[in-house]
Structure formats: structure tokens, C-alpha cells
Write a protein that holds these residues in place. Structure first.
Motif, PDB file in Angstrom:
ATOM      1  N   PHE A  30       0.952  -1.178  -0.033  1.00  0.00           N
ATOM      2  CA  PHE A  30       0.108   0.001   0.059  1.00  0.00           C
ATOM      3  C   PHE A  30       0.847   1.226   0.204  1.00  0.00           C
ATOM      4  CE2 PHE A  30      -2.208  -3.364   1.985  1.00  0.00           C
ATOM      5  CZ  PHE A  30      -3.503  -3.390   1.367  1.00  0.00           C
ATOM      6  N   LEU A  31       0.768   2.201  -0.889  1.00  0.00           N
ATOM      7  CA  LEU A  31       1.315   3.267  -1.347  1.00  0.00           C
ATOM      8  C   LEU A  31       0.890   4.665  -1.113  1.00  0.00           C
ATOM      9  CD1 LEU A  31       3.576   2.016  -4.337  1.00  0.00           C
ATOM     10  CD2 LEU A  31       4.420   2.347  -1.911  1.00  0.00           C
ATOM     11  N   THR A  32       1.471   5.735  -0.557  1.00  0.00           N
ATOM     12  CA  THR A  32       0.862   7.219  -0.620  1.00  0.00           C
ATOM     13  C   THR A  32       1.998   7.923  -0.904  1.00  0.00           C
ATOM     14  OG1 THR A  32      -0.837   6.558   1.388  1.00  0.00           O
ATOM     15  CG2 THR A  32      -0.297   8.964   0.668  1.00  0.00           C
ATOM     16  N   GLN A  33       1.974   8.704  -2.065  1.00  0.00           N
ATOM     17  CA  GLN A  33       2.951   9.634  -2.354  1.00  0.00           C
ATOM     18  C   GLN A  33       3.390  10.435  -1.243  1.00  0.00           C
ATOM     19  OE1 GLN A  33       2.725  11.570  -6.371  1.00  0.00           O
ATOM     20  NE2 GLN A  33       3.157  13.351  -5.144  1.00  0.00           N
ATOM     21  N   LYS A  34       4.709  10.618  -0.986  1.00  0.00           N
ATOM     22  CA  LYS A  34       4.902  11.433   0.235  1.00  0.00           C
ATOM     23  C   LYS A  34       5.503  12.591  -0.324  1.00  0.00           C
ATOM     24  CE  LYS A  34       8.292  11.036   4.303  1.00  0.00           C
ATOM     25  NZ  LYS A  34       9.114  10.298   4.893  1.00  0.00           N
ATOM     26  N   SER A  35       6.479  12.885  -1.125  1.00  0.00           N
ATOM     27  CA  SER A  35       6.964  14.021  -1.424  1.00  0.00           C
ATOM     28  C   SER A  35       7.717  13.729  -2.799  1.00  0.00           C
ATOM     29  CB  SER A  35       8.025  14.567  -0.573  1.00  0.00           C
ATOM     30  OG  SER A  35       9.234  13.658  -0.380  1.00  0.00           O
ATOM     31  N   ALA A  53       4.810   3.904   2.748  1.00  0.00           N
ATOM     32  CA  ALA A  53       4.241   2.456   2.374  1.00  0.00           C
ATOM     33  C   ALA A  53       4.031   1.522   3.514  1.00  0.00           C
ATOM     34  CB  ALA A  53       5.614   1.741   1.839  1.00  0.00           C
ATOM     35  N   LEU A  54       3.270   0.551   3.391  1.00  0.00           N
ATOM     36  CA  LEU A  54       2.744  -0.518   4.348  1.00  0.00           C
ATOM     37  C   LEU A  54       2.799  -1.750   3.414  1.00  0.00           C
ATOM     38  CD1 LEU A  54       0.441  -0.909   7.202  1.00  0.00           C
ATOM     39  CD2 LEU A  54       0.239  -2.521   5.168  1.00  0.00           C
ATOM     40  N   LEU A  55       3.705  -2.768   3.880  1.00  0.00           N
ATOM     41  CA  LEU A  55       4.083  -4.120   3.092  1.00  0.00           C
ATOM     42  C   LEU A  55       3.301  -5.276   4.075  1.00  0.00           C
ATOM     43  CD1 LEU A  55       5.542  -5.358   0.621  1.00  0.00           C
ATOM     44  CD2 LEU A  55       7.238  -5.500   2.360  1.00  0.00           C
ATOM     45  N   PHE A  56       2.456  -5.725   3.528  1.00  0.00           N
ATOM     46  CA  PHE A  56       1.787  -6.672   4.226  1.00  0.00           C
ATOM     47  C   PHE A  56       1.819  -8.063   3.622  1.00  0.00           C
ATOM     48  CE2 PHE A  56      -2.282  -9.218   4.358  1.00  0.00           C
ATOM     49  CZ  PHE A  56      -2.365  -9.416   5.772  1.00  0.00           C
ATOM     50  N   ASN A  57       1.986  -9.049   4.533  1.00  0.00           N
ATOM     51  CA  ASN A  57       2.242 -10.609   3.902  1.00  0.00           C
ATOM     52  C   ASN A  57       1.084 -11.250   4.097  1.00  0.00           C
ATOM     53  OD1 ASN A  57       3.111 -13.234   3.497  1.00  0.00           O
ATOM     54  ND2 ASN A  57       4.699 -13.314   4.838  1.00  0.00           N
ATOM     55  N   GLY A  58       0.262 -11.597   3.014  1.00  0.00           N
ATOM     56  CA  GLY A  58      -1.114 -12.423   3.197  1.00  0.00           C
ATOM     57  C   GLY A  58      -0.895 -13.729   3.230  1.00  0.00           C
ATOM     58  N   GLY A  59       0.492 -14.266   2.923  1.00  0.00           N
ATOM     59  CA  GLY A  59       0.567 -15.668   2.529  1.00  0.00           C
ATOM     60  C   GLY A  59       0.720 -16.293   3.759  1.00  0.00           C
ATOM     61  N   THR A  85      15.438   3.949   1.899  1.00  0.00           N
ATOM     62  CA  THR A  85      14.272   3.400   2.509  1.00  0.00           C
ATOM     63  C   THR A  85      14.814   3.092   3.947  1.00  0.00           C
ATOM     64  OG1 THR A  85      12.603   1.418   2.379  1.00  0.00           O
ATOM     65  CG2 THR A  85      15.081   0.859   2.348  1.00  0.00           C
ATOM     66  N   ASP A  86      13.579   2.564   5.029  1.00  0.00           N
ATOM     67  CA  ASP A  86      13.775   2.579   6.104  1.00  0.00           C
ATOM     68  C   ASP A  86      14.303   1.096   6.264  1.00  0.00           C
ATOM     69  OD1 ASP A  86      12.518   4.822   7.382  1.00  0.00           O
ATOM     70  OD2 ASP A  86      10.371   3.758   7.101  1.00  0.00           O
ATOM     71  N   GLU A  87      15.212   0.808   7.417  1.00  0.00           N
ATOM     72  CA  GLU A  87      15.974  -0.447   7.373  1.00  0.00           C
ATOM     73  C   GLU A  87      14.908  -1.637   7.589  1.00  0.00           C
ATOM     74  OE1 GLU A  87      18.935  -2.243  10.701  1.00  0.00           O
ATOM     75  OE2 GLU A  87      19.461  -0.115  10.003  1.00  0.00           O
ATOM     76  N   ASN A  88      13.877  -1.078   8.364  1.00  0.00           N
ATOM     77  CA  ASN A  88      12.841  -2.284   8.726  1.00  0.00           C
ATOM     78  C   ASN A  88      12.178  -2.919   7.386  1.00  0.00           C
ATOM     79  OD1 ASN A  88      11.623   0.200   8.586  1.00  0.00           O
ATOM     80  ND2 ASN A  88       9.877  -0.787   9.860  1.00  0.00           N
ATOM     81  N   MET A  89      12.193  -2.157   6.302  1.00  0.00           N
ATOM     82  CA  MET A  89      11.593  -2.398   4.970  1.00  0.00           C
ATOM     83  C   MET A  89      12.675  -3.393   4.324  1.00  0.00           C
ATOM     84  SD  MET A  89       8.790  -0.859   5.283  1.00  0.00           S
ATOM     85  CE  MET A  89       8.082  -0.633   3.554  1.00  0.00           C
ATOM     86  N   THR A  90      13.870  -3.467   4.758  1.00  0.00           N
ATOM     87  CA  THR A  90      14.961  -4.405   4.002  1.00  0.00           C
ATOM     88  C   THR A  90      15.709  -5.237   4.891  1.00  0.00           C
ATOM     89  OG1 THR A  90      16.638  -2.867   4.315  1.00  0.00           O
ATOM     90  CG2 THR A  90      15.219  -2.542   2.297  1.00  0.00           C
ATOM     91  N   LYS A  91      15.200  -5.506   6.083  1.00  0.00           N
ATOM     92  CA  LYS A  91      15.873  -6.556   7.045  1.00  0.00           C
ATOM     93  C   LYS A  91      14.818  -7.277   7.730  1.00  0.00           C
ATOM     94  CE  LYS A  91      20.076  -4.225   6.850  1.00  0.00           C
ATOM     95  NZ  LYS A  91      21.350  -3.640   7.719  1.00  0.00           N
ATOM     96  N   LYS A  98       1.474 -10.512   9.099  1.00  0.00           N
ATOM     97  CA  LYS A  98       2.005  -9.286   9.722  1.00  0.00           C
ATOM     98  C   LYS A  98       2.248  -8.256   8.555  1.00  0.00           C
ATOM     99  CE  LYS A  98       2.079 -10.698  13.912  1.00  0.00           C
ATOM    100  NZ  LYS A  98       1.250 -10.197  14.576  1.00  0.00           N
ATOM    101  N   SER A  99       2.434  -7.033   8.975  1.00  0.00           N
ATOM    102  CA  SER A  99       3.108  -5.995   7.945  1.00  0.00           C
ATOM    103  C   SER A  99       4.162  -4.892   8.529  1.00  0.00           C
ATOM    104  CB  SER A  99       1.866  -5.213   7.817  1.00  0.00           C
ATOM    105  OG  SER A  99       1.304  -4.354   8.937  1.00  0.00           O
ATOM    106  N   VAL A 100       4.630  -4.256   7.730  1.00  0.00           N
ATOM    107  CA  VAL A 100       5.718  -3.485   8.081  1.00  0.00           C
ATOM    108  C   VAL A 100       5.545  -2.018   7.448  1.00  0.00           C
ATOM    109  CG1 VAL A 100       7.289  -4.192   6.373  1.00  0.00           C
ATOM    110  CG2 VAL A 100       8.426  -3.148   8.429  1.00  0.00           C
ATOM    111  N   LYS A 101       5.760  -1.034   8.156  1.00  0.00           N
ATOM    112  CA  LYS A 101       5.522   0.203   7.715  1.00  0.00           C
ATOM    113  C   LYS A 101       6.855   1.122   7.364  1.00  0.00           C
ATOM    114  CE  LYS A 101       1.102   1.473   9.607  1.00  0.00           C
ATOM    115  NZ  LYS A 101       0.296   2.396  10.472  1.00  0.00           N
ATOM    116  N   GLY A 102       6.783   2.021   6.499  1.00  0.00           N
ATOM    117  CA  GLY A 102       8.126   2.886   6.126  1.00  0.00           C
ATOM    118  C   GLY A 102       7.876   3.635   5.208  1.00  0.00           C
ATOM    119  N   PHE A 103       9.000   4.150   4.342  1.00  0.00           N
ATOM    120  CA  PHE A 103       8.950   4.731   3.268  1.00  0.00           C
ATOM    121  C   PHE A 103       9.842   4.207   2.163  1.00  0.00           C
ATOM    122  CE2 PHE A 103      12.878   6.150   5.325  1.00  0.00           C
ATOM    123  CZ  PHE A 103      13.737   6.686   4.168  1.00  0.00           C
TER     124      PHE A 103
END
Length: 126
Positions: A30-35, A53-59, A85-91, A98-103
Motif C-alpha cells: 500500500f503506497l501513498t505519495q510522500k514527496s 508504504a505498508l508492506l503486508f504478507n497475506g501468505g 528506505t527504512d531499514e525495517n523494510m529491507t531486513k 504481519k505488516s511493516v511500515k516505512g518509506f
């Protein structure tokens, strides 16, 4: 209204994720334009577009966030590389349900990046 759309999206993700072959078959981003912006030096101009962004694992499988990459695309199919990007989006591992939020921030010398509206999660990082 946004809550209903989000809930419906999650329901689709769970039903779709139950039959997924690959961990990425059940991912929702899920994306929302930031800047948008630019950086100029005496030699180059770099254009920047970022998204919340919000990345969701539906599997049913964990997703190793360190093994995926992200590219932004415009309507013409041009792709743009991830710059920051935020570190939590790549590690780490994203557990099922579950989901993770970042940019995500994308950078290009091409002004076309400003029309990028889709970010894809990919296993092929070339």
C-alpha cells in the motif's frame, strides 16, 4: 470508506495468499505519495520521489525482506531504482499476516520519475 477498502484488501490478500506458490505471490504493498524534489549540483540534477508504504504478507510463508528489492514504475513501464528506505523494510523476516511500515525513496536523472505511481516488490533485483 478508507477502512472498508483496507479491510476488503486484507480479505483478498488472505484468500489469495492461501494459494500462493511464491512468498511474493501474497504480498500487498500500500503506497501513498510522500514527496517530490530535486537535488542540483554543478554537473547533474537528480529527481527524487518518495512514498509512505505498508508492506503486508497475506501468505503462509515468511518473506525474507533482505532478499527482495523495490522498483518504481510509471505508466509507460519505465523503472526507477530505489535510493533510500527504512531499514525495517529491507531486513529481517516478515511473518504471515504481519505488516511493516516505512518509506521508499527513488532517484533518477530523468524527470519522468515524477509520474511513477506504482512500486513493485521483486525477487529479481537486476
Amino acid at each position: 470508506m478508507k477502512y472498508r477498502v483496507f479491510c476488503a484488501s486484507l480479505l483478498c490478500a488472505f484468500s489469495y495468499g492461501a494459494n500462493a506458490e511464491s512468498p511474493l505471490d501474497s504480498v500487498m504493498l500500500f503506497l501513498t505519495q510522500k514527496s517530490m524534489g530535486a537535488v542540483w549540483t554543478s554537473e547533474k540534477t537528480a529527481h527524487i520521489k518518495s512514498f509512505d508504504a505498508l508492506l503486508f504478507n497475506g501468505g503462509k510463508k515468511e518473506i525474507d525482506l533482505g532478499s527482495v528489492c523495490y522498483k518504481a514504475y510509471d505508466a509507460k513501464g519505465n523503472s526507477y531504482r530505489l535510493d533510500a528506505t527504512d531499514e525495517n523494510m529491507t531486513k529481517g523476516l516478515l511473518k504471515p499476516g504481519k505488516s511493516v511500515k516505512g518509506f521508499y525513496e527513488f532517484l533518477s536523472e530523468d524527470e519522468g520519475i515524477y509520474s511513477a505511481s506504482v512500486v513493485k516488490v521483486l525477487l529479481d533485483c537486476k
